[in-house]
Scaffold this active site. Structure first.
Site, mmCIF file in Angstrom:
data_model
loop_
_atom_site.group_PDB
_atom_site.id
_atom_site.type_symbol
_atom_site.label_atom_id
_atom_site.label_comp_id
_atom_site.label_asym_id
_atom_site.label_seq_id
_atom_site.Cartn_x
_atom_site.Cartn_y
_atom_site.Cartn_z
ATOM 1 N N VAL A 114 0.828 -1.205 0.000
ATOM 2 C CA VAL A 114 0.000 0.000 0.000
ATOM 3 C C VAL A 114 0.866 1.260 0.000
ATOM 4 O O VAL A 114 1.869 1.330 0.713
ATOM 5 C CB VAL A 114 -0.940 -0.018 1.220
ATOM 6 C CG1 VAL A 114 -1.560 1.342 1.456
ATOM 7 C CG2 VAL A 114 -2.026 -1.073 1.021
ATOM 8 N N LEU A 156 3.449 -2.166 5.767
ATOM 9 C CA LEU A 156 4.079 -2.006 4.458
ATOM 10 C C LEU A 156 3.467 -2.915 3.397
ATOM 11 O O LEU A 156 3.867 -2.847 2.229
ATOM 12 C CB LEU A 156 5.585 -2.291 4.557
ATOM 13 C CG LEU A 156 6.380 -1.339 5.447
ATOM 14 C CD1 LEU A 156 7.838 -1.774 5.513
ATOM 15 C CD2 LEU A 156 6.273 0.102 4.954
ATOM 16 N N GLU A 157 2.514 -3.737 3.793
ATOM 17 C CA GLU A 157 1.875 -4.644 2.830
ATOM 18 C C GLU A 157 0.428 -4.199 2.581
ATOM 19 O O GLU A 157 0.200 -3.310 1.778
ATOM 20 C CB GLU A 157 1.977 -6.080 3.330
ATOM 21 C CG GLU A 157 3.432 -6.536 3.422
ATOM 22 C CD GLU A 157 3.577 -7.977 3.837
ATOM 23 O OE1 GLU A 157 2.738 -8.824 3.437
ATOM 24 O OE2 GLU A 157 4.540 -8.297 4.565
ATOM 25 N N MET A 158 -0.530 -4.767 3.269
ATOM 26 C CA MET A 158 -1.922 -4.362 3.059
ATOM 27 C C MET A 158 -2.345 -3.220 3.978
ATOM 28 O O MET A 158 -3.335 -2.541 3.698
ATOM 29 C CB MET A 158 -2.849 -5.562 3.234
ATOM 30 C CG MET A 158 -2.698 -6.608 2.138
ATOM 31 S SD MET A 158 -3.840 -7.997 2.349
ATOM 32 C CE MET A 158 -3.617 -8.846 0.771
#
Length: 350
Positions: A114, A156-158
């Protein structure tokens, strides 16, 4: 003392001593034979490829054609796997980092999440992940259900939360209906994770040429690939990469025979491996051994993406895990064998 010498000199004692010496000599010679790398020569008789495989390393099995799962849950999980609404800004899905069109990975050194967030470790393949004994490089998730927890909440991902995900999916009439049919309590965090994990368990990739070779079709592999398979075993690669998944069933330290991290430099938190989970010094730099299934499609390699090609990855393993140089012909043959591990997904060759 004299009585002891008399017993030692008796014919029976002498015979036993000779037998013991013979056993010891045979054991030493057998060890040397199994530990000796094969010469870089094709088999004299390719029909004897399996017979010439050292029995102590013959631990690889073909992948199953299918896994017995609830097809309805698989379908629901597949929808969720590709649904970007699991992320905070509706831009990132599981498939964003684990593309089923490219070996179950994104072929990046670090995945992008994201708002352009960059992760700290190379994404492993989702294909055949149901055969792994734990999930993630450091093994912090005991199951695929536990693994789903990580990306959804990782900033740092979803960068999302289960409360946000439940609100989004709960507003979707189709999801509400499908969950209601499959689960008595409808849309819940546990049921979302169960559906995604069920889909991921369906992602087996059978029918590689190597699988066909294991099933008796010796001609499924070329002479070079068969030579590579024997070298893969005789060098000791198969001591960590074995079983149906050719890996994924043990932890191992990166740098058994040399200080990989000192030579590479620029240490990161991810380099600590399983130590980040257990905080035990013995687990420093330990990682789950990766599966080699479809490995030709999953570059770059290792948790740090330090190897861009199969050949580079094999050379690094030879140096730091085996502690021995590997002649170019042997390296090339092993790489050829590894390229025979690409399987099929939904009947299509990967």
């Amino acid at each position: 003392m004299n009585n002891a010498m008399t017993r030692f000199k008796s014919p029976r004692a002498g015979l036993l001593l000779l037998m013991l010496l013979a056993v010891l000599v045979a054991a030493v010679l057998g060890y040397k034979q199994l530990s000796r790398p094969l010469q870089s020569q094709p088999f004299g008789n390719p029909d004897k490829a399996l017979a010439s495989t050292p029995v102590s390393f013959a631990v690889t099995q073909a992948l199953p054609q299918a896994v017995n799962l609830d097809v309805r849950k698989v379908t629901l999980g597949q929808q969720l796997f590709h649904d970007a609404r699991l992320s905070k800004d509706n831009t990132i899905s599981c498939a964003s980092c684990h593309s089923l069109d490219s070996g179950g990975v994104d072929n990046r050194a670090r995945s992008v999440g994201v708002a352009g967030g960059v992760g700290g470790i190379n994404a492993p393949s989702v294909f055949n992940s149901g055969l792994n004994f734990v999930q993630f490089w450091d093994g912090r998730a005991a199951s695929l259900e536990d693994q789903v927890e990580g990306p959804v909440n990782h900033p740092l991902e979803m960068a999302s939360s289960w409360a946000l995900v439940l609100d989004k999916l709960g507003a979707d009439a189709t999801y509400s209906s499908n969950f209601g049919t499959l689960y008595s309590d409808g849309i819940t965090t546990a049921n979302i994770k169960d559906a995604i994990a069920t889909f991921e368990r369906s992602l087996v990739t059978p029918n590689s040429r190597f699988d066909k070779f294991l099933q008796g079709n010796v001609n499924a592999l070329t002479l070079e690939e068969r030579t590579g398979y024997e070298l893969f075993q005789s060098y000791g690669c198969a001591s960590c990469h074995q079983g149906q998944n050719l890996g994924g069933n043990m932890f191992e330290k990166m740098g058994l025979m040399g200080d990989y991290f000192a030579d590479r430099g620029h240490l990161t938190e991810a380099d600590k491996g399983r130590f980040n989970v257990t905080h035990h010094p013995d687990n420093l730099h330990e990682f789950r051994v990766p599966s080699l299934r479809n490995v030709a499609l999953t570059a770059p390699y290792f948790h740090d993406a330090s190897a861009a090609t199969l050949e580079q990855a094999i050379a690094i393993m030879a140096k730091y895990q085996l502690g021995r140089p590997m002649p170019a012909p042997d390296l090339t043959a092993i790489a050829a064998f590894l390229r025979s591990l690409n399987g099929q997904y939904n009947g299509q060759q990967l």
